[in-house]
Write a protein that holds these residues in place. Structure first.
Motif, PDB file in Angstrom:
ATOM      1  N   TYR A  48      -2.400   1.798  -9.251  1.00  0.00           N
ATOM      2  CA  TYR A  48      -3.735   1.518  -8.714  1.00  0.00           C
ATOM      3  C   TYR A  48      -3.875   0.037  -8.381  1.00  0.00           C
ATOM      4  N   GLY A  49      -3.359  -0.820  -9.245  1.00  0.00           N
ATOM      5  CA  GLY A  49      -3.400  -2.265  -8.994  1.00  0.00           C
ATOM      6  C   GLY A  49      -2.645  -2.641  -7.741  1.00  0.00           C
ATOM      7  N   TYR A  69      -7.057  -6.578   4.187  1.00  0.00           N
ATOM      8  CA  TYR A  69      -8.374  -7.051   4.627  1.00  0.00           C
ATOM      9  C   TYR A  69      -8.321  -8.548   4.957  1.00  0.00           C
ATOM     10  N   MET A 102      -4.642  -3.303  -0.309  1.00  0.00           N
ATOM     11  CA  MET A 102      -5.849  -3.161   0.512  1.00  0.00           C
ATOM     12  C   MET A 102      -6.562  -4.504   0.686  1.00  0.00           C
ATOM     13  N   ILE A 103      -6.629  -5.286  -0.379  1.00  0.00           N
ATOM     14  CA  ILE A 103      -7.274  -6.606  -0.290  1.00  0.00           C
ATOM     15  C   ILE A 103      -6.482  -7.519   0.630  1.00  0.00           C
ATOM     16  N   ILE A 109      -2.003  -0.686  -5.154  1.00  0.00           N
ATOM     17  CA  ILE A 109      -2.739  -0.150  -4.006  1.00  0.00           C
ATOM     18  C   ILE A 109      -3.934  -1.037  -3.681  1.00  0.00           C
ATOM     19  N   ILE A 110      -4.683  -1.443  -4.694  1.00  0.00           N
ATOM     20  CA  ILE A 110      -5.856  -2.299  -4.467  1.00  0.00           C
ATOM     21  C   ILE A 110      -5.443  -3.656  -3.930  1.00  0.00           C
ATOM     22  N   ALA A 111      -4.365  -4.230  -4.485  1.00  0.00           N
ATOM     23  CA  ALA A 111      -3.886  -5.527  -3.986  1.00  0.00           C
ATOM     24  C   ALA A 111      -3.454  -5.419  -2.532  1.00  0.00           C
ATOM     25  N   GLN A 141       2.807   6.052  -7.084  1.00  0.00           N
ATOM     26  CA  GLN A 141       1.779   6.764  -7.846  1.00  0.00           C
ATOM     27  C   GLN A 141       1.965   8.270  -7.726  1.00  0.00           C
ATOM     28  N   LEU A 189       0.824  -1.206   0.000  1.00  0.00           N
ATOM     29  CA  LEU A 189       0.000   0.000   0.000  1.00  0.00           C
ATOM     30  C   LEU A 189       0.862   1.262   0.000  1.00  0.00           C
TER      31      LEU A 189
END
Length: 68
Positions: free
Chosen positions: A52-53, A63, A59-60, A55-57, A20, A13
């Motif tokens: 973006y990928g 979680y 975050m997932i 960052i999303i990875a 970015q 993250l």
């Protein structure tokens, strides 16, 4: 919480956000003159999607680490 997954997620993250930010700065300086405001479409540049990928990875993964 699985600590290795959590630390990996935070690292992904943070590196995604920093990468970015540098990419956005480089795009803005290459595209626009000094003092000129950048367009909102700069977020849709193809060079940003890898960040973006990431960052999303992150975050997932964060979680998943919190829920397991």
């Amino acid at each position: 919480m699985q600590w290795i997954l959590g630390f990996t997620a935070i690292a992904m993250l943070v590196s995604g956000l920093i990468g970015q930010a540098f990419e956005m700065r480089k795009l803005r300086l290459d595209t626009y003159q000094a003092g000129e405001l950048a367009s909102a479409n700069i977020f849709l540049n193809k060079k940003n999607f890898k960040w973006y990928g990431l960052i999303i990875a992150g975050m997932i993964l964060w979680y998943v680490a919190e829920r397991s």
